[in-house]
Write an enzyme that holds these catalytic residues in place. Structure first.
Site, PDB file in Angstrom:
ATOM      1  CG  ASN A 152      -0.233  -0.066   2.523  1.00 15.14           C
ATOM      2  OD1 ASN A 152       0.509   0.830   2.855  1.00 15.14           O
ATOM      3  ND2 ASN A 152      -0.424  -1.145   3.275  1.00 15.14           N
TER       4      ASN A 152
ATOM      5  CG  ASP B 227      -6.842  -4.983   6.271  1.00 16.17           C
ATOM      6  OD1 ASP B 227      -6.466  -5.206   7.437  1.00 16.17           O
ATOM      7  OD2 ASP B 227      -7.292  -3.893   5.885  1.00 16.17           O
TER       8      ASP B 227
ATOM      9  CE  LYS C 222       9.101 -11.072 -14.000  1.00 20.12           C
ATOM     10  NZ  LYS C 222       9.506 -10.887 -15.367  1.00 20.12           N
TER      11      LYS C 222
ATOM     12  CG  PHE D 221      -2.606   5.441  13.567  1.00 23.44           C
ATOM     13  CD1 PHE D 221      -1.874   5.215  14.713  1.00 23.44           C
ATOM     14  CD2 PHE D 221      -2.470   6.663  12.909  1.00 23.44           C
ATOM     15  CE1 PHE D 221      -1.019   6.183  15.214  1.00 23.44           C
ATOM     16  CE2 PHE D 221      -1.623   7.640  13.402  1.00 23.44           C
ATOM     17  CZ  PHE D 221      -0.889   7.402  14.544  1.00 23.44           C
TER      18      PHE D 221
ATOM     19  CE  LYS E 298     -11.219   0.336  11.367  1.00 27.95           C
ATOM     20  NZ  LYS E 298     -10.521   1.047  10.333  1.00 27.95           N
TER      21      LYS E 298
ATOM     22  CE  LYS F 236      -8.903  -3.712  14.695  1.00 26.00           C
ATOM     23  NZ  LYS F 236      -7.871  -3.638  13.674  1.00 26.00           N
TER      24      LYS F 236
HETATM   25  N1  CTP Z   1      -4.048  -3.330  11.924  1.00 23.28           N
HETATM   26  C1  CTP Z   1      -3.387  -4.430  12.416  1.00 23.28           C
HETATM   27  N2  CTP Z   1      -3.358  -5.599  11.696  1.00 23.28           N
HETATM   28  C2  CTP Z   1      -3.962  -5.681  10.505  1.00 23.28           C
HETATM   29  C3  CTP Z   1      -4.655  -4.556   9.987  1.00 23.28           C
HETATM   30  C4  CTP Z   1      -4.685  -3.386  10.728  1.00 23.28           C
HETATM   31  O1  CTP Z   1      -2.819  -4.353  13.496  1.00 23.28           O
HETATM   32  N3  CTP Z   1      -3.894  -6.815   9.824  1.00 23.28           N
HETATM   33  C5  CTP Z   1      -4.080  -2.097  12.746  1.00 23.28           C
HETATM   34  C6  CTP Z   1      -3.505  -0.880  12.082  1.00 23.28           C
HETATM   35  O2  CTP Z   1      -2.122  -0.760  12.365  1.00 23.28           O
HETATM   36  C7  CTP Z   1      -4.295   0.244  12.717  1.00 23.28           C
HETATM   37  C8  CTP Z   1      -5.626  -0.391  13.036  1.00 23.28           C
HETATM   38  O3  CTP Z   1      -5.419  -1.815  12.983  1.00 23.28           O
HETATM   39  O4  CTP Z   1      -3.736   0.647  13.936  1.00 23.28           O
HETATM   40  C9  CTP Z   1      -6.742  -0.042  12.100  1.00 23.28           C
HETATM   41  O5  CTP Z   1      -6.359  -0.253  10.774  1.00 23.28           O
HETATM   42  P1  CTP Z   1      -7.390  -0.038   9.594  1.00 23.28           P
HETATM   43  O6  CTP Z   1      -6.778  -0.492   8.328  1.00 23.28           O
HETATM   44  O7  CTP Z   1      -7.959   1.333   9.666  1.00 23.28           O
HETATM   45  O8  CTP Z   1      -8.577  -0.968  10.042  1.00 23.28           O
HETATM   46  P2  CTP Z   1      -8.853  -2.486   9.893  1.00 23.28           P
HETATM   47  O9  CTP Z   1      -8.864  -3.076  11.265  1.00 23.28           O
HETATM   48  O10 CTP Z   1      -7.943  -3.115   8.914  1.00 23.28           O
HETATM   49  O11 CTP Z   1     -10.359  -2.438   9.355  1.00 23.28           O
HETATM   50  P3  CTP Z   1     -10.923  -1.942   7.925  1.00 23.28           P
HETATM   51  O12 CTP Z   1      -9.828  -2.143   6.932  1.00 23.28           O
HETATM   52  O13 CTP Z   1     -12.086  -2.823   7.722  1.00 23.28           O
HETATM   53  O14 CTP Z   1     -11.306  -0.511   8.090  1.00 23.28           O
END
Ligand code: CTP
Length: 416
Positions: free
Chosen positions: A210, A279, A289, A324, A338, A342
């Protein structure tokens, strides 16, 4: 933050090497400037090796060498780029020069050219220190707002005993931190910060990632270090310079980040999960490759571990947890959900659709959501300023927790 350290010619010049370390240890960049006589006591190489940058000494290039046009205006560039100038040790000679506005070498010219606070730590023979001329110079400097770190009394290199010995290096460092307005309110804390993206390999050359640059997490690590915390930074792949005084563990994938964070969780008192963890990852990594001709009609993805959720399950009640959230719609509703799901103490919410916020930007626009129910929208500011505000909130939450003898917020009963 950048500090110039002026070293002048006295026996105590070698102690400035330790000062470089202490300043760097609080996350400060140090530019050493030596007078010609200082070089009789310590070689510039020592300071160059310690500070990781070229030592500036001569105004117009090295003696006998070619005149250096760049260095003729370098004092102005250095003067503008520093946040403080400290002279340690300062000889009676340099005190006299700067008290009278003389500027016959790089250091004294820098003193005139900079608007940064000046800290001076004199060191000399007791009679030189007590001489009315020296005392008048010191007084004149003090009147102009120069911070004088008084010499200690004790045995002097000249064999005499009395005032004139360079103040202790930690005392000089403390005067620099005070001049910079560095707070100590995270002293005693160990802050574990994650930063950057993760890369999830598809084959040996491709990955899913990303646009995160890691700037927000690095700013948090730097700010926490400046405020006196021990900092461990678990960083995904970034191109950022490593903040000094911080322990860095580099990882690539979400799995590696999860392992590193959980391994280091025990030692942490504050955890800040600023990384943009992927995610999803490709269900399988193809060795080598994938050939274009072979085609890739579809990509099967599986979810990665939710690191923050795992940390929330395993945390001790005394550990503070900051997450975050990157949101694009229903920003505050999603964020509040969230925070609760969490079991966080604080959530830093990013509307990544806004100009000047989120990925890759030097600035950010966030709202701070605390488990106590407080919501603080912040205006657009640099990521370092956002980091300071997040840490202000962490310090405030720590105080609330201590005063109420609270164990855990809405969270689980403790370690599982
Ligand atoms: N985070 C994490 N592990 C993951 C994804 C996210 O620890 N696999 C943490 C990020 O570092 C951040 C928080 O979760 O502190 C929220 O991340 P975000 O991407 O906004 O939310 P998600 O939990 O992934 O939910 P969504 O993508 O559905 O909004």
């Amino acid at each position: 933050m950048r500090v110039a350290l002026g070293v002048t010619g006295g026996i105590a010049a070698y102690k400035a090497a330790e000062l470089v370390r202490l300043l760097q240890d609080r996350g400060l960049e140090v530019q050493v400037v030596m007078t010609r006589s200082a070089r009789q006591f310590v070689t510039p190489l020592t300071f160059a090796a310690l500070s990781g940058r070229k030592v500036i000494s001569e105004m117009f290039g090295e003696p006998g060498g070619e005149a250096n046009v760049e260095s003729a205006i370098e004092h102005v560039a250095v003067a503008q780029s520093i946040d403080a100038l400290v002279i340690a040790p300062a000889t009676a000679d340099v005190l006299g020069k700067i008290a009278h506005g003389l500027a016959d070498d790089f250091l004294t010219t820098l003193v005139l050219a900079t608007r940064a606070p000046l800290i001076v730590a004199p060191a000399m023979n007791v009679h030189m220190w007590q001489n009315p001329a020296t005392q008048a110079n010191v007084e004149a400097l003090r009147q102009r707002g120069v911070r004088i770190v008084e010499p200690d009394e004790g045995y002097l290199a000249c064999g005499m005993t009395g005032a004139g010995r360079l103040a202790s290096v930690p005392a000089i460092a403390a005067a620099v931190f005070a001049a910079l307005g560095l707070r100590d309110d995270l002293k005693g804390e160990t802050v574990l910060v994650s930063a950057g993206p993760t890369h999830e390999p598809l084959d040996d050359v491709r990955y899913l990632g990303n646009r995160s640059s890691g700037k927000m997490g690095y700013a948090l690590a730097e700010a926490a270090r400046r405020r006196g915390a021990q900092v461990v930074l678990v960083s995904g792949p970034t191109h950022l310079p490593e903040p000094s005084g911080v322990t860095i563990e580099r990882v690539r994938t979400a799995e590696e980040m999860a392992d590193a964070m959980l391994r280091r969780l025990e030692a942490a008192s504050i955890v800040v999960m600023a990384a943009a963890v992927a995610d999803f990852r490709p269900a399988e990594k193809t060795p080598g490759k994938i050939k274009r001709q072979a085609g890739l009609a579809a990509l099967k993805l599986v979810p990665t571990r939710d690191i923050l959720a795992e940390i929330a399950r395993r945390r001790r009640p005394d550990q503070l947890l900051v997450g975050f959230a990157a949101e694009t719609d229903h920003v505050l509703e999603n964020a509040a959900a969230k925070l609760k799901a969490k079991h966080l103490d604080l959530l830093v919410v990013n509307d990544v659709t806004q100009e000047g916020a989120g990925f890759d930007s030097d600035t950010n626009i966030v709202t701070l959501l605390a488990a106590t129910g407080e919501t603080k929208p912040l205006e657009k500011m640099s990521k370092l300023d956002v980091a300071q505000r997040v840490l202000d909130e962490v310090v405030a939450l720590r105080k609330v927790r201590a005063s109420k003898h609270l164990t855990s917020p809405a969270g689980p009963p403790g370690p599982s």
